[in-house]
Scaffold this motif. Structure first.
Motif, short mmCIF file in Angstrom:
data_model
loop_
_atom_site.label_atom_id
_atom_site.label_comp_id
_atom_site.label_asym_id
_atom_site.label_seq_id
_atom_site.Cartn_x
_atom_site.Cartn_y
_atom_site.Cartn_z
N TYR A 1 -11.17 2.35 34.93
CA TYR A 1 -10.30 2.02 36.09
C TYR A 1 -10.98 3.11 36.98
O TYR A 1 -11.04 2.62 38.25
CB TYR A 1 -8.79 2.44 35.68
CG TYR A 1 -8.24 1.37 35.43
CD1 TYR A 1 -7.42 0.70 36.37
CD2 TYR A 1 -8.02 0.74 34.34
CE1 TYR A 1 -7.00 -0.83 36.08
CE2 TYR A 1 -7.40 -0.41 33.62
CZ TYR A 1 -7.06 -1.26 34.71
OH TYR A 1 -6.41 -2.47 34.17
N ILE B 1 -10.53 3.42 28.88
CA ILE B 1 -9.26 2.55 29.78
C ILE B 1 -9.43 3.57 31.05
O ILE B 1 -9.66 2.94 32.32
CB ILE B 1 -7.79 2.45 29.50
CG1 ILE B 1 -7.87 1.48 28.20
CG2 ILE B 1 -6.89 1.89 30.65
CD1 ILE B 1 -6.56 1.16 27.62
N MET C 1 -7.34 7.07 13.49
CA MET C 1 -6.28 6.01 14.36
C MET C 1 -6.14 7.00 15.69
O MET C 1 -6.26 6.18 16.69
CB MET C 1 -5.44 5.43 13.68
CG MET C 1 -5.88 4.41 12.76
SD MET C 1 -4.18 3.20 12.34
CE MET C 1 -3.68 4.22 11.20
N THR C 2 -5.75 8.31 15.72
CA THR C 2 -5.46 9.02 16.73
C THR C 2 -6.81 8.96 17.58
O THR C 2 -6.50 9.00 18.90
CB THR C 2 -4.79 10.22 16.41
OG1 THR C 2 -3.68 10.14 15.37
CG2 THR C 2 -4.12 11.18 17.49
N ARG D 1 0.88 -1.11 0.14
CA ARG D 1 -0.17 0.20 -0.10
C ARG D 1 0.79 1.24 -0.04
O ARG D 1 0.59 2.47 -0.57
CB ARG D 1 -0.89 0.05 1.30
CG ARG D 1 -1.92 1.11 1.26
CD ARG D 1 -3.04 0.96 1.80
NE ARG D 1 -3.76 2.10 1.74
CZ ARG D 1 -4.27 2.96 2.83
NH1 ARG D 1 -4.10 2.55 4.07
NH2 ARG D 1 -5.09 4.15 2.66
N PHE D 2 2.13 1.22 0.58
CA PHE D 2 2.87 2.37 0.64
C PHE D 2 4.47 2.07 0.20
O PHE D 2 5.03 1.82 0.86
CB PHE D 2 3.09 2.82 2.19
CG PHE D 2 1.70 3.03 2.93
CD1 PHE D 2 1.10 4.23 2.49
CD2 PHE D 2 1.24 2.39 3.89
CE1 PHE D 2 -0.29 4.40 3.34
CE2 PHE D 2 0.39 2.46 4.79
CZ PHE D 2 -0.62 3.47 4.15
N ALA E 1 -8.02 5.32 25.10
CA ALA E 1 -7.51 5.62 26.38
C ALA E 1 -8.35 6.10 27.45
O ALA E 1 -8.24 5.80 28.64
CB ALA E 1 -6.32 6.74 26.07
N VAL F 1 -4.85 9.04 3.38
CA VAL F 1 -3.98 8.41 4.60
C VAL F 1 -3.94 9.42 5.86
O VAL F 1 -4.11 8.84 6.96
CB VAL F 1 -2.63 8.06 4.03
CG1 VAL F 1 -1.70 7.48 5.08
CG2 VAL F 1 -2.65 7.33 2.88
N ALA F 2 -3.82 10.80 5.67
CA ALA F 2 -3.81 11.48 6.84
C ALA F 2 -4.99 11.46 7.58
O ALA F 2 -5.04 11.50 8.75
CB ALA F 2 -3.56 12.92 6.22
N GLU G 1 -6.96 8.75 7.90
CA GLU G 1 -7.07 7.52 8.69
C GLU G 1 -6.12 7.44 9.93
O GLU G 1 -6.32 7.26 10.78
CB GLU G 1 -6.26 6.41 7.66
CG GLU G 1 -7.28 6.00 6.44
CD GLU G 1 -6.64 5.10 5.48
OE1 GLU G 1 -5.58 4.45 5.43
OE2 GLU G 1 -7.17 5.09 4.20
N VAL G 2 -4.87 8.30 9.52
CA VAL G 2 -4.03 8.53 10.81
C VAL G 2 -4.63 9.21 11.87
O VAL G 2 -4.81 8.87 13.02
CB VAL G 2 -2.68 9.28 10.35
CG1 VAL G 2 -2.00 9.61 11.60
CG2 VAL G 2 -1.88 8.21 9.55
N ARG H 1 -2.30 11.07 -0.09
CA ARG H 1 -2.03 11.35 1.27
C ARG H 1 -3.17 12.16 2.10
O ARG H 1 -2.98 11.56 3.34
CB ARG H 1 -0.94 12.44 1.06
CG ARG H 1 -1.31 13.87 0.67
CD ARG H 1 -0.06 14.76 0.99
NE ARG H 1 1.19 14.41 0.27
CZ ARG H 1 1.30 14.69 -1.03
NH1 ARG H 1 0.76 15.17 -1.88
NH2 ARG H 1 2.70 14.54 -1.47
N ALA I 1 -9.38 7.22 17.71
CA ALA I 1 -9.46 5.88 18.18
C ALA I 1 -8.63 5.59 19.43
O ALA I 1 -9.13 5.06 20.62
CB ALA I 1 -9.62 4.58 17.26
N LEU I 2 -7.51 5.96 19.47
CA LEU I 2 -6.43 5.71 20.56
C LEU I 2 -7.10 6.60 21.84
O LEU I 2 -6.93 6.15 22.79
CB LEU I 2 -5.04 6.39 20.10
CG LEU I 2 -4.17 5.44 19.43
CD1 LEU I 2 -2.68 5.96 19.16
CD2 LEU I 2 -3.98 3.87 20.10
N GLU I 3 -7.32 7.74 21.40
CA GLU I 3 -7.83 8.75 22.56
C GLU I 3 -8.99 8.07 23.24
O GLU I 3 -9.06 8.12 24.48
CB GLU I 3 -7.94 10.17 22.06
CG GLU I 3 -6.72 10.76 21.86
CD GLU I 3 -6.79 12.06 20.95
OE1 GLU I 3 -7.57 12.45 20.46
OE2 GLU I 3 -5.58 12.74 20.90
#
Lengths: 67, 390
Positions: free
Chosen positions: B287, B283, B272-273, B129-130, B280, B265-266, B268-269, B262, B275-277
């Motif tokens: 807790y 989580i 994902m960022t 892909r890249f 987190a 892709v940007a 998507e990044v 690009r 989704a990470l946040e």
């Protein structure tokens, strides 16, 4: 940006970390570590995507063209 | 006759062949009695209304399979085969003449290569892909080159393009393309190409001949890196397209297939960022909830203990009360007792008018303990007096 940066690899790692987060079975400690890792990868990817230039290397034919 | 030189047969054949070699030419005619021996040797005749010639060739030199009735132009070395004494042309190249023949040749080669498995879907490889490094085979003068570079630049950056200039048209084109692939194959350990891109602009079937040749087909097939072929306009389909791992409709489309956009892709990044946040945050919430639960449990436990203690205190208080009451009662009893005792005390009796008799410090309660003239003491309510017994 370091020249050695491998976008495909970083993107794949980011995808893996994201999917771990989406599965949601990370511990607090692990999660925090992965979260930082993921954010760093994302930042590197974003930085890489700012590149506009592609490098063209023309092959110099050493042999003569004959048939 | 006498003046003529005398040859052996062999010498004469050699002599004739020397002379014939100078008479090489391109001959146009119709193919007949076409046959292939052992998949390698090609035999056919070329003819017109009045003449016919034997032709011999090797399969790999023919760009296309031939067919009886096909109109062709061929070039070869004329000569006599010593063993049979037969004249033939050893064919170097042959090309179909006219749209009909070209189309037919295309169909024949396509069928043949398909049978050989060059188009097999299962051997098609995907492009990463890249891609980091790609090979580019085209003419530097072609619009295709500029289109490809421009579109690629708009889509993605940081790609290394190893560009190999070739003729994309004319007699040399197919061999040139084949050499380019050979070059990339030879340098693959060093270049590590993610893909090789073969492109050219649109054109007539004659213009595209190199892309419809067996030589190019095998070159594409033999490439170590996956091959993207993008030829001409969307409607142009060449043999190279069929062999390609990835077929692009145009040179610009080849760039689109090689590199992602690009912006997407940007995005998507960024996703994902996000989704990470969110992950987190989840989580963290989990807790927090667990801590909350723990605190609640602790609370409940502590409260339970406190309630228990309260009970104990209450009981204790109750006991204390009871005890107090008991003390009060005791006190009351003591008071009564005291009163009772007090009522028995001698003073109280004296108060009522009685007197206590003592002799020598002792209380006398019987007359028998006394005799006449004994000195006694009398205690009355308000004092003591002395007396003598009569």
């Amino acid at each position: 940006m370091a020249k050695k940066f491998n976008f495909a690899k970083a993107y794949k790692e980011l995808e893996e970390i994201t999917s771990q987060f989406e599965r949601g079975n990370l511990s607090l400690e692990d999660g925090l570590k992965k979260f930082e890792e993921g954010l760093a990868l994302a930042a590197e990817c974003k930085e890489y995507l700012k590149q506009v230039e592609n490098k063209i290397i023309e092959i110099k034919k050493k042999f003569s063209i004959k048939e | 006759m006498i003046n003529l030189r005398i040859f052996s047969v062999s010498e004469y054949v050699g002599y004739l062949n020397e002379a014939l070699a100078e008479r090489d030419a391109v001959v146009e005619g119709e193919v007949s009695e076409y046959r292939v021996n052992q998949g390698k040797w090609v035999f056919f005749k070329i003819k017109d209304e009045n003449a016919v010639l034997d032709c011999f060739g090797v399969v790999f030199k023919l760009k296309f399979p031939l067919e009886d009735g096909m109109r062709v132009r061929l070039y070869g070395r004329p000569g006599i085969y010593a063993k049979s004494g037969k004249f033939s042309i050893t064919v170097e190249w042959v090309e179909p003449v006219g749209a009909g023949a070209l189309k037919r040749a295309f169909e024949l080669l396509k069928a043949e290569l398909e049978k050989e498995g060059l188009f097999a879907r299962e051997r098609k490889r995907a492009i990463p892909r890249f891609p980091k490094r790609i090979g580019l085979i085209t003419s530097r003068e072609a619009a295709a080159y500029k289109d490809f570079i421009k579109v690629l630049q708009h889509r993605f950056g940081g790609i290394e393009i190893y560009f190999y200039h070739v003729q994309v048209q004319g007699a040399e084109a197919a061999a040139d393309i084949a050499r380019a692939f050979e070059y990339f194959n030879a340098h693959q350990p060093e270049f590590q190409l993610d893909a090789v891109v073969l492109i050219r602009g649109g054109g007539s079937m004659e213009d595209l001949a190199a892309f419809n040749s067996r030589e190019t087909a095998y070159a594409v097939f033999g490439s170590l890196a996956p091959v993207v072929v993008g030829v001409g306009h969307e409607q142009d389909v060449t043999i190279a397209d069929f062999v390609a791992d990835v077929r692009a409709s145009t040179p610009s489309n080849a760039a689109e297939l090689v590199a992602p956009q690009r912006e997407s892709v940007a995005r998507e990044v960024a996703e994902m960022t996000g989704a990470l946040e969110r992950g987190a945050e989840t989580i963290r919430e989990n807790y927090l909830r667990r801590v909350d639960l723990a605190v609640t449990a602790l609370d409940r436990y502590t409260l339970g203990r406190i309630h228990g203690l309260e009970g104990v205190f209450k009981k204790l208080a109750l006991h204390l009360n009871f005890f107090g009451e008991r003390i009060t009662m005791q006190k009351l009893k003591i008071d009564n007792f005291a009163r009772l005792i007090k009522s028995f005390s001698p003073q109280a009796v004296l108060e009522r008018g009685y007197a206590v008799v003592c002799k020598e410090g002792k209380v006398i309660s019987s007359v028998n303990d006394l005799k006449a003239r004994d000195v006694i003491g009398l205690r009355l309510k308000d004092g003591d007096i002395g007396a003598e017994v009569l």
